[in-house]
Design an enzyme around this catalytic site. Sequence first.
Site, PDB file in Angstrom:
ATOM      1  N   ASP A 124     -22.515  -7.488 -31.536  1.00  0.00           N
ATOM      2  CA  ASP A 124     -23.339  -6.421 -32.093  1.00  0.00           C
ATOM      3  C   ASP A 124     -24.812  -6.805 -31.952  1.00  0.00           C
ATOM      4  O   ASP A 124     -25.306  -7.681 -32.666  1.00  0.00           O
ATOM      5  CB  ASP A 124     -22.966  -6.204 -33.568  1.00  0.00           C
ATOM      6  CG  ASP A 124     -23.611  -4.960 -34.163  1.00  0.00           C
ATOM      7  OD1 ASP A 124     -24.578  -4.456 -33.564  1.00  0.00           O
ATOM      8  OD2 ASP A 124     -23.155  -4.512 -35.231  1.00  0.00           O
ATOM      9  N   HIS A 125     -25.514  -6.125 -31.040  1.00  0.00           N
ATOM     10  CA  HIS A 125     -26.898  -6.483 -30.744  1.00  0.00           C
ATOM     11  C   HIS A 125     -27.854  -6.104 -31.871  1.00  0.00           C
ATOM     12  O   HIS A 125     -29.036  -6.453 -31.822  1.00  0.00           O
ATOM     13  CB  HIS A 125     -27.338  -5.814 -29.435  1.00  0.00           C
ATOM     14  CG  HIS A 125     -28.403  -6.568 -28.703  1.00  0.00           C
ATOM     15  ND1 HIS A 125     -28.613  -7.910 -28.857  1.00  0.00           N
ATOM     16  CD2 HIS A 125     -29.328  -6.154 -27.795  1.00  0.00           C
ATOM     17  CE1 HIS A 125     -29.605  -8.305 -28.090  1.00  0.00           C
ATOM     18  NE2 HIS A 125     -30.062  -7.256 -27.436  1.00  0.00           N
ATOM     19  N   ARG A 126     -27.372  -5.412 -32.899  1.00  0.00           N
ATOM     20  CA  ARG A 126     -28.216  -5.131 -34.060  1.00  0.00           C
ATOM     21  C   ARG A 126     -28.584  -6.424 -34.778  1.00  0.00           C
ATOM     22  O   ARG A 126     -29.684  -6.551 -35.327  1.00  0.00           O
ATOM     23  CB  ARG A 126     -27.505  -4.194 -35.039  1.00  0.00           C
ATOM     24  CG  ARG A 126     -27.230  -2.800 -34.530  1.00  0.00           C
ATOM     25  CD  ARG A 126     -26.504  -1.994 -35.602  1.00  0.00           C
ATOM     26  NE  ARG A 126     -25.249  -2.633 -36.006  1.00  0.00           N
ATOM     27  CZ  ARG A 126     -24.565  -2.305 -37.100  1.00  0.00           C
ATOM     28  NH1 ARG A 126     -25.015  -1.364 -37.913  1.00  0.00           N
ATOM     29  NH2 ARG A 126     -23.430  -2.920 -37.387  1.00  0.00           N
TER      30      ARG A 126
END
Length: 452
Positions: A423-425
Amino acid sequence: MPKFELKLPRMGESVAEATLTSWLKEVGDTIEMDEAIFEIATDKVDSEVPSEVDGILIEKCFNIDDIVKVGQTVAIIQVGDDVDVPDVSNMVNEEKEQEPVLEEMVAVAESAVAQARAETSNVHLSGASDRFYSPLVKNIAKEEGISFDVLETIPGTGKDGRVTKDDILSFVKTGVTKPVEQVATPAKVDVQDSVAAAPVAKAETPAAEKPSMPISRGDEVIPMTRMGKLIAKHMTDSVSTSAHVQSFIEVDVTNIVNWRNKLKDAFFKSEGEKLTFTPIFMEAVAKALKKYPMMNISVDGDTVIKKKNINIGMAAALPDGNLIVPVIKNADQLNLVGMAKVINDLADRSRNNALKPDEVQGGTYTVTNVGTFGSVFGTPIINQPQVGILALGAIRKIPSVIETPEGDFIGIRSKMYLSHSYDHRVVNGALGSMFAKAVADYLEGWDVNREI
């Protein structure tokens, strides 16, 4: 003769009740210990409940679709050889013969009034759907005037997208208007007049517009199963929630392949378990999560929850083509023998639909073995609310450059790809790649002289 009360067992910390979905035994049936008596469904998983004793089923305490709380008695089993089984048909006939005529007339009148009121209602909770709704959710929907079509649109937070009590109450609190205007019932009314005069309202709930799909002659239309629909929703929700990014790394597992081939027969003789590659990979993932704890997190709004325990989900394919993810709890505390035993047990009970609700929740990271079906690598979808998932590709023998002090040469090596989705968040490319590299380093550094 002694009687045993079979109670609904505890199924996990967050599970307080379940819906009885089917009886597998009838009154008078002989029952053996550990034989399944009935099936239950929760917001997490469906499972069977076995008997704790040998005996004969003499009483059912709940009907299908009833909600049973943990600890309540569901069935009574008489143990011993001489068992008096009540004749259910005779009991029903005796009760019918004893009913006064006046009570029958009152029952008929009440039934007619109930039918008239039902016909004035605009709410219909019946429809063609494989989605599971507990009786409690259905009752709340009926009381709040929520139609079946609207109920289908409510997002569920339970296992596989099931609508829980909190989901539907939250939906009601957001200000949804009831699609039905309640019809006032007079204080005194003649039954026949009320039945004749009751208007039948037609539902006016606007149906959601769906794009039409052209169907050609010879095409077969196959409805999705209930679990298939829930999995589809869970996957689309994950894609819309997490910013998926992938990193790939090639791993030389020649030493692991040779080590396993040398010891797998001895392992089976000593432990009675098959030694597959999965526990080896899980051990490497657990070590990498310990090294990089910020991969062992979940996102809650604007906050990040760093998990204390390392609980690795193990995606398992079911015979019907669906998927389930049992969880290896505290995976970092297991040695290789313990890991193999836990994995084989969870995999076997997954295929036989014998998992407990608590065994498919609480995961902090997930591993899926796409190599089982010949895939070299993949781009797996994150299992919410986790932030990462690792796909294990197929192990293949390929020509490879081997570096030695005397120079480079070409040799045959056993290699595979690791595909890491994160999850690049909250996980940047550096962390996502370093985690995958750590798993690869553990695998490539395998000790060929390791003892089990």
